[in-house]
Design a protein around this motif. Sequence first.
Motif: not given
Length: 132
Positions: A10-28
Motif C-alpha cells: 500500500w505505501q509503495e503504491s501510494a508513493r508511486l502515485d506521488e512520483v508518477a501519477p496516472e493523471t494530473i489535475t489541470v486548472p479547470s
Amino acid sequence: ASGLRGLLGWQESARLDEVAPETITVPSRSRIRVDYPEPGSDTSPVLAVKLQECFGWTDGPTVCDGRVRVVLHLLSPARRPLAVTDDLASFWASVYPAVRVENRGRYSKHPWPEDPMTATPTKRTNRALRGN
C-alpha cells in the motif's frame, strides 16, 4: 502500472502515485491522463489538454518529485494540436497571441481572452459559461 501496483504494498503504491501519477489535475479541475514514454526513451511525459483548460497556469506540471517537466500538448476545442511546450509562462507571453488570432474565428464558441493569465480556465463554450 496496474501490474506493478499488484506487486507493491500500500505505501509503495501510494508513493508511486506521488512520483508518477496516472493523471494530473489541470486548472479547470479536469483530470487528464499522462502519457509516459517507453522505458529507456529520452522523451518526456506528455499531457494532451485543451488550451482553455490551462488559463492562468504558469508553472506546468512536473513528475518524479519535480525533477521531470511534463510536456504540454495544447489542443484546440476540436482536440487538434495548437502548440507544444514545457514552458507555459513563455507560451502565454510570446506564442499565445498568434494562436489566439489564428483560432478565435475558427472556434468562436470558445473563449480566447486577450489575457489568459486572468481568465477562468474552462472546458465549456462561451454560451455554457453565460448560463444560456
